[in-house]
Write an enzyme that holds these catalytic residues in place. Structure first.
Site, PDB file in Angstrom:
ATOM      1  CG  ASN A  10      -1.704   1.231   1.426  1.00 11.48           C
ATOM      2  OD1 ASN A  10      -1.774   2.064   0.519  1.00 11.48           O
ATOM      3  ND2 ASN A  10      -2.311   1.382   2.600  1.00 11.48           N
ATOM      4  CD1 TRP A  11       3.413   0.941  -3.007  1.00 11.09           C
ATOM      5  CD2 TRP A  11       3.643   2.284  -4.792  1.00 11.09           C
ATOM      6  NE1 TRP A  11       4.132   0.259  -3.958  1.00 11.09           N
ATOM      7  CE2 TRP A  11       4.297   1.062  -5.063  1.00 11.09           C
ATOM      8  CE3 TRP A  11       3.656   3.284  -5.764  1.00 11.09           C
ATOM      9  CZ2 TRP A  11       4.959   0.807  -6.267  1.00 11.09           C
ATOM     10  CZ3 TRP A  11       4.308   3.037  -6.968  1.00 11.09           C
ATOM     11  CH2 TRP A  11       4.956   1.818  -7.213  1.00 11.09           C
ATOM     12  CE  LYS A  12      -0.163   3.337   4.700  1.00 10.12           C
ATOM     13  NZ  LYS A  12      -0.204   3.476   6.141  1.00 10.12           N
ATOM     14  CG  HIS A  96      -5.914   1.968   5.029  1.00 10.00           C
ATOM     15  ND1 HIS A  96      -5.528   2.965   5.888  1.00 10.00           N
ATOM     16  CD2 HIS A  96      -4.883   1.093   4.961  1.00 10.00           C
ATOM     17  CE1 HIS A  96      -4.301   2.699   6.333  1.00 10.00           C
ATOM     18  NE2 HIS A  96      -3.888   1.572   5.776  1.00 10.00           N
ATOM     19  CD  GLU A  98      -3.082   5.635   6.649  1.00  6.16           C
ATOM     20  OE1 GLU A  98      -2.985   5.611   5.404  1.00  6.16           O
ATOM     21  OE2 GLU A  98      -2.220   5.143   7.413  1.00  6.16           O
ATOM     22  CD  GLU A 166      -3.548  -2.352   7.360  1.00  5.34           C
ATOM     23  OE1 GLU A 166      -2.418  -2.581   6.921  1.00  5.34           O
ATOM     24  OE2 GLU A 166      -4.185  -1.323   7.079  1.00  5.34           O
ATOM     25  N   GLY A 172       2.241   2.445  10.745  1.00  5.31           N
ATOM     26  CA  GLY A 172       3.251   3.490  10.600  1.00  5.31           C
ATOM     27  C   GLY A 172       3.946   3.884  11.893  1.00  5.31           C
ATOM     28  CB  SER A 211       4.780  -1.601  12.246  1.00  4.67           C
ATOM     29  OG  SER A 211       4.427  -0.233  12.414  1.00  4.67           O
ATOM     30  N   GLY A 232       2.724  -1.109   4.315  1.00  5.81           N
ATOM     31  CA  GLY A 232       2.744   0.310   3.976  1.00  5.81           C
ATOM     32  C   GLY A 232       4.160   0.780   3.706  1.00  5.81           C
ATOM     33  N   GLY A 233       4.781   1.386   4.712  1.00  3.18           N
ATOM     34  CA  GLY A 233       6.105   1.991   4.557  1.00  3.18           C
ATOM     35  C   GLY A 233       7.120   1.083   3.877  1.00  3.18           C
TER      36      GLY A 233
HETATM   37  P1  PGA Z   1       2.678   0.399   7.655  1.00  5.17           P
HETATM   38  O1  PGA Z   1       1.213   0.607   7.000  1.00  5.17           O
HETATM   39  O2  PGA Z   1       3.202  -0.895   7.107  1.00  5.17           O
HETATM   40  O3  PGA Z   1       3.472   1.600   7.203  1.00  5.17           O
HETATM   41  O4  PGA Z   1       2.484   0.360   9.129  1.00  5.17           O
HETATM   42  C1  PGA Z   1       0.350  -0.470   6.794  1.00  5.17           C
HETATM   43  C2  PGA Z   1      -0.925   0.026   6.175  1.00  5.17           C
HETATM   44  O5  PGA Z   1      -1.398   1.095   6.551  1.00  5.17           O
HETATM   45  O6  PGA Z   1      -1.499  -0.642   5.294  1.00  5.17           O
END
Ligand code: PGA
Length: 248
Positions: A10-12, A96, A98, A166, A172, A211, A232-233
């Protein structure tokens, strides 16, 4: 038999056309051997076309990070699932945390988006997870159970739907639940899926996200009822993402 794992990046809201090209090229280079896991990247919407082009023949799938529930119409700034399918996506992330937080998306909205994904022949990756306050209040299982019941449409099948757990406080932050805590939640989700969908409930893929890094991926991915990860990251660099794929 356990379902084939899925590792989704997930590149966001990150990247440019140039960095998309570079990252796909780096993934291609890393992917010297076919992986046991299905691999998916979910760039931001404006980069999907660039990514689709760069992914030609690479063996990595393309997904989007959100869609609107409607197939078209007066929804300024929104994107229909059908448009994503037209661009070459096979998956879309819905719900998600967010989006739930920044855009006030409820389980009902998330469910409608998952239905839209199915209507467009996309697989929906339905996200859920508790906040830190909810975990501290011992409400984790109740919260994820409620989100699962409310966010998954009636027509969900193991082929068209993936569930991603999640914990909001792990996204993050560099913090993760311990292995026992992840197992308890995934077991609960599995039980509820079987309760609702019968034997098919065993075949839904349950991803863990929050994470996940190369150094904790092996321990997390080997847990029972963990069928891959939503990353994500660590999905923004091939040298972090690929070891996670290999951990499966
Ligand atoms: P993260 O994000 O790996 O940076 O914690 C995961 C996500 O939000 O899908």
């Amino acid at each position: 038999m356990a379902p084939r794992p899925l590792v989704a990046g997930n590149w966001k809201m990150n990247g440019s056309r140039q960095s998309t090209r570079a990252l796909v090229a780096a993934l291609k280079e890393a992917a010297t051997q076919p992986s046991r896991a299905e691999v998916l990247i979910c760039p931001p919407t404006p980069l999907l076309a660039e990514a689709a082009d760069a992914l030609e023949g690479v063996g990595i799938e393309l997904g989007a990070q959100d869609c609107h529930a409607a197939a078209g119409g007066a929804h300024t700034g929104d994107v229909a699932a059908e448009m994503l399918a037209d661009l070459g996506c096979s998956y879309v992330i819905v719900g998600h945390s967010e989006r739930r937080t920044d855009h006030g998306e409820s389980d009902t909205v998330v469910r409608a988006k998952a239905e839209a994904a199915h209507r467009a022949d996309l697989s929906a990756i339905v996200c859920l997870g508790e906040t830190e306050v909810e975990r501290d209040a011992d409400e984790t299982l109740a919260v994820v159970g409620r989100q699962l019941a409310g966010s998954l449409p009636e027509g969900a099948t193991p082929e068209n739907t993936v569930v991603a757990y999640e914990p909001v406080w792990a996204i993050g932050t560099g913090r993760t639940p311990n292995e026992g805590e992840i197992s308890v939640v995934h077991r609960e989700l599995r039980d509820r899926l079987v309760e609702r969908f019968g034997d098919a409930g065993r075949d839904f893929r349950l991803l863990y996200g929050g994470s996940v890094k190369p150094d904790n991926a092996v321990a997390i991915m080997k847990l029972r009822n963990v069928d891959g990860g939503l990353i994500g990251g660590a999905s923004l660099k091939a040298e972090d993402f690929w070891p996670i794929v290999e951990a499966c």
